[in-house]
Design a protein around this motif. Structure first.
Motif, short mmCIF file in Angstrom:
data_model
loop_
_atom_site.label_atom_id
_atom_site.label_comp_id
_atom_site.label_asym_id
_atom_site.label_seq_id
_atom_site.Cartn_x
_atom_site.Cartn_y
_atom_site.Cartn_z
N PHE A 141 -24.32 -57.20 55.92
CA PHE A 141 -23.53 -58.13 55.12
C PHE A 141 -22.59 -57.41 54.15
N ILE A 142 -23.04 -56.27 53.65
CA ILE A 142 -22.20 -55.56 52.69
C ILE A 142 -22.07 -54.09 53.08
N CYS A 143 -21.08 -53.47 52.49
CA CYS A 143 -20.88 -52.03 52.66
C CYS A 143 -20.75 -51.41 51.28
N HIS A 144 -20.69 -50.09 51.25
CA HIS A 144 -20.41 -49.40 49.99
C HIS A 144 -19.11 -48.61 50.15
N LEU A 145 -18.19 -48.91 49.25
CA LEU A 145 -16.86 -48.31 49.30
C LEU A 145 -16.77 -47.17 48.30
N GLY A 146 -16.34 -46.01 48.77
CA GLY A 146 -16.16 -44.87 47.90
C GLY A 146 -14.68 -44.57 47.70
N PHE A 147 -14.29 -44.42 46.45
CA PHE A 147 -12.90 -44.07 46.13
C PHE A 147 -12.91 -43.13 44.94
N ILE A 148 -11.78 -42.50 44.69
CA ILE A 148 -11.69 -41.52 43.61
C ILE A 148 -10.77 -42.03 42.51
N GLU A 149 -11.23 -41.86 41.28
CA GLU A 149 -10.37 -42.17 40.14
C GLU A 149 -10.54 -41.05 39.11
N ASP A 150 -9.45 -40.44 38.72
CA ASP A 150 -9.48 -39.34 37.75
C ASP A 150 -10.47 -38.26 38.17
N GLY A 177 -3.74 -47.11 49.94
CA GLY A 177 -2.93 -45.91 50.07
C GLY A 177 -3.69 -44.62 49.85
N ALA A 178 -4.97 -44.72 49.54
CA ALA A 178 -5.75 -43.52 49.22
C ALA A 178 -6.82 -43.25 50.28
N GLU A 179 -7.33 -42.04 50.28
CA GLU A 179 -8.45 -41.69 51.15
C GLU A 179 -9.70 -42.35 50.59
N VAL A 180 -10.39 -43.10 51.42
CA VAL A 180 -11.62 -43.75 50.99
C VAL A 180 -12.71 -43.51 52.02
N CYS A 181 -13.91 -43.89 51.66
CA CYS A 181 -15.04 -43.82 52.58
C CYS A 181 -15.78 -45.14 52.48
N LEU A 182 -16.00 -45.75 53.63
CA LEU A 182 -16.71 -47.03 53.66
C LEU A 182 -17.99 -46.82 54.48
N THR A 183 -19.11 -47.00 53.84
CA THR A 183 -20.39 -46.74 54.50
C THR A 183 -21.22 -48.02 54.59
N VAL A 184 -21.71 -48.27 55.78
CA VAL A 184 -22.47 -49.49 56.07
C VAL A 184 -23.87 -49.06 56.52
N VAL A 198 -17.11 -44.69 57.65
CA VAL A 198 -15.71 -44.75 58.06
C VAL A 198 -14.86 -44.03 57.02
N LEU A 199 -14.11 -43.04 57.47
CA LEU A 199 -13.24 -42.28 56.58
C LEU A 199 -11.79 -42.58 56.93
N GLY A 200 -10.93 -42.53 55.93
CA GLY A 200 -9.52 -42.69 56.26
C GLY A 200 -8.71 -43.17 55.08
N ARG A 201 -7.40 -43.28 55.33
CA ARG A 201 -6.49 -43.74 54.30
C ARG A 201 -6.43 -45.26 54.37
N ALA A 202 -6.75 -45.91 53.29
CA ALA A 202 -6.78 -47.38 53.27
C ALA A 202 -5.35 -47.92 53.15
N ARG A 203 -5.13 -49.01 53.82
CA ARG A 203 -3.79 -49.60 53.89
C ARG A 203 -3.85 -51.03 53.34
N GLU A 204 -2.99 -51.31 52.36
CA GLU A 204 -2.92 -52.70 51.87
C GLU A 204 -2.28 -53.57 52.95
N VAL A 205 -2.90 -54.71 53.20
CA VAL A 205 -2.39 -55.63 54.21
C VAL A 205 -1.36 -56.55 53.54
N THR A 206 -0.11 -56.40 53.93
CA THR A 206 0.97 -57.19 53.31
C THR A 206 1.50 -58.25 54.26
#
Lengths: 219, 219
Positions: B34-43, B76-83, B107-115
Motif C-alpha cells: 500500500f505504501i512505499c518509502h521515498l528517499g530524496f536529498i535536501e541540503d 527533477g532530482a535523483e530519488v529512491c523509492l523502496t517498496v 527503484v532509482l532514477g530521476r523523478a519527473r513532474e507530470v505536467t
C-alpha cells in the motif's frame, strides 16, 4: 497522506512542527514496527533500504554484515531512519481526499559505528529482543567470529519526529450529500501459525513468545 | 536480513546482482504494497518519507500537495523509492542468523513532474485504484482546483531491483543439535471490519471492493 501531524521528540529541524506528541509515542512506534527504512547517500544518490532495528533508551540501533554497503556508507554519515506503521485505508467521498491512517517516526542524525564491545553486545540483544521478546535467552549467543563480522550502527533519537494520521476521512462539506460510502478500512499486521524448521532434530513446541498478539507492553 | 537475493528488472547499477527475478515479480511487489518509502536529498541530508504510490506499466507515480517539500525536492532530482512487504520473522538457533522474510523493490532514477493533464489524470486514477481497485468509479473525480493543487511525480521502473528472502532459517551445522525452536513466524497484513464515517447521510453498505483478502490479480 493528508491531515498529518508532525511533532518533535526533543528538537526538530527541517520538519514543520504541527502538533505535540511526546517521546513516548515515538518510542512506541519504533518498538512496534518490525522493520524500518534507512536512507543514506552514495555518490550523490539517495538510497533507501529496509532493515531491522532495535531501541535502547534514546538510541536506535541497526546492524548487518561488515561487508554491507548500506552499513559502511551510513557510519559517520548523516542518515535518515524512518519507521512506518500502516493503520488503515481512508476512503473519502472525493478521490482527492483519499488517504491512509498511519504513524511514522523519522530519525535524522549522524550515524555512529558501535565499537565498544559491551555496547555492541547490548545492541545485538536489543535487536533480537525487538523482533522477538524472550528470544535472546533462548538462542545461542554470538561467538567471537560472528561478533566481529557484524557491524552495529547507532543513531540518537534526539532529532526524531512523528507524523500521524488517524480518524475518519475529511471531505468537502458539499460532498457529504453524495451517495458514496466513506470511512476507514483498518489494517493490521497479524501472525499466522508458526512454521517449524524441518531440520529440527526434536519437534519442539512453538515457544510462548511467538504467541500473537504480542503482549501489550510492546505495543 | 541475510540470504537476500538482489535482482535486476532490466538494468541495475550499484546493487549487486545475485539472482534473476523478472519484471513481473517487481511489479507484483509494487502493486501489493500500500505504501512505499521515498528517499530524496535536501541540503546534503537524505530524507525518507512514507507515501502512497501507483503503477502504470513501467512507471511508478507518487503525489501530494503542491506545497509538499518532499514532492518539490523530488521532481527533477535523483530519488529512491523502496517498496517492502514483510512476510515473516525468521528464528534461527543462533542469534546471529535471525532474519526476516521479505520482498523489497528498490527503484532509482530521476523523478519527473507530470505536467501533461491527461497523464496526470491517469496517474491519479492509478493511485486511487492502487489503494482500492474499483474506487475511482465510485468517488467524485478531482475538480480543477484539486487537480492543480496536486503535484504528481513519475519515476521510471527501468532501474528497479528486487531483494527477496524467503524460507526457513539457515543455521550453522553445529547448531542443529541445539534444543532451540527454529522456524518462521509468517506475518500478513489483514483488514478488519470497515468503519463507516459517522457523517454519512444514509448508511450505505460497505462496498465489495473493501472485501478482504483482495482479489488474486492484485497479489
Amino acid at each position: 497522506m493528508e491531515r498529518g501531524e508532525v511533532t518533535p521528540r526533543t528538537a526538530v529541524r527541517r520538519v514543520p512542527e504541527r502538533g505535540s506528541h511526546g517521546p513516548g509515542l515515538i518510542d512506541a512506534v519504533i518498538d512496534e514496527a518490525f522493520i524500518c527504512h534507512l536512507g543514506f547517500i552514495e555518490d550523490g544518490i539517495p538510497f533507501v533500504v529496509p532493515t531491522i532495528h532495535g531501541r535502547l533508551g534514546d538510541t536506535v540501533y541497526f546492524h548487518g554484515s561488515s561487508a554491507s554497503r548500506a552499513l559502511r556508507r551510513s557510519r559517520g554519515a548523516e542518515v535518515c531512519l524512518t519507521v512506518t506503521i500502516l493503520d488503515g485505508l481512508v476512503l473519502a467521498r472525493s478521490a482527492f481526499h483519499h488517504s491512509m491512517n498511519y504513524r511514522s517516526a523519522m530519525v535524522l542524525g549522524r550515524a555512529r559505528e558501535v565499537t565498544d564491545a559491551e555496547e555492541k553486545l547490548r545492541a545485538l540483544q536489543a535487536l533480537v529482543e525487538h523482533v522477538c521478546p524472550g528470544r535472546w535467552e533462548a538462542a545461542r549467543r554470538p561467538n567471537l567470529r560472528e561478533f566481529s563480522k557484524t557491524l552495529v550502527v547507532a543513531l540518537s533519537l534526539e532529532e526524531a519526529s512523528l507524523k500521524v494520521r488517524s480518524g475518519p476521512p475529511v471531505d468537502e462539506d458539499a460532498d457529504h450529500d453524495l451517495d458514496v460510502w466513506a470511512g476507514v478500512l483498518p489494517l493490521e499486521m497479524v501472525a499466522q501459525t508458526p512454521v517449524p524448521d524441518e531440520l529440527m532434530k526434536r519437534q519442539l513446541p512453538a515457544p510462548d513468545y511467538l504467541k500473537w498478539p504480542r503482549p501489550i507492553e510492546r505495543l
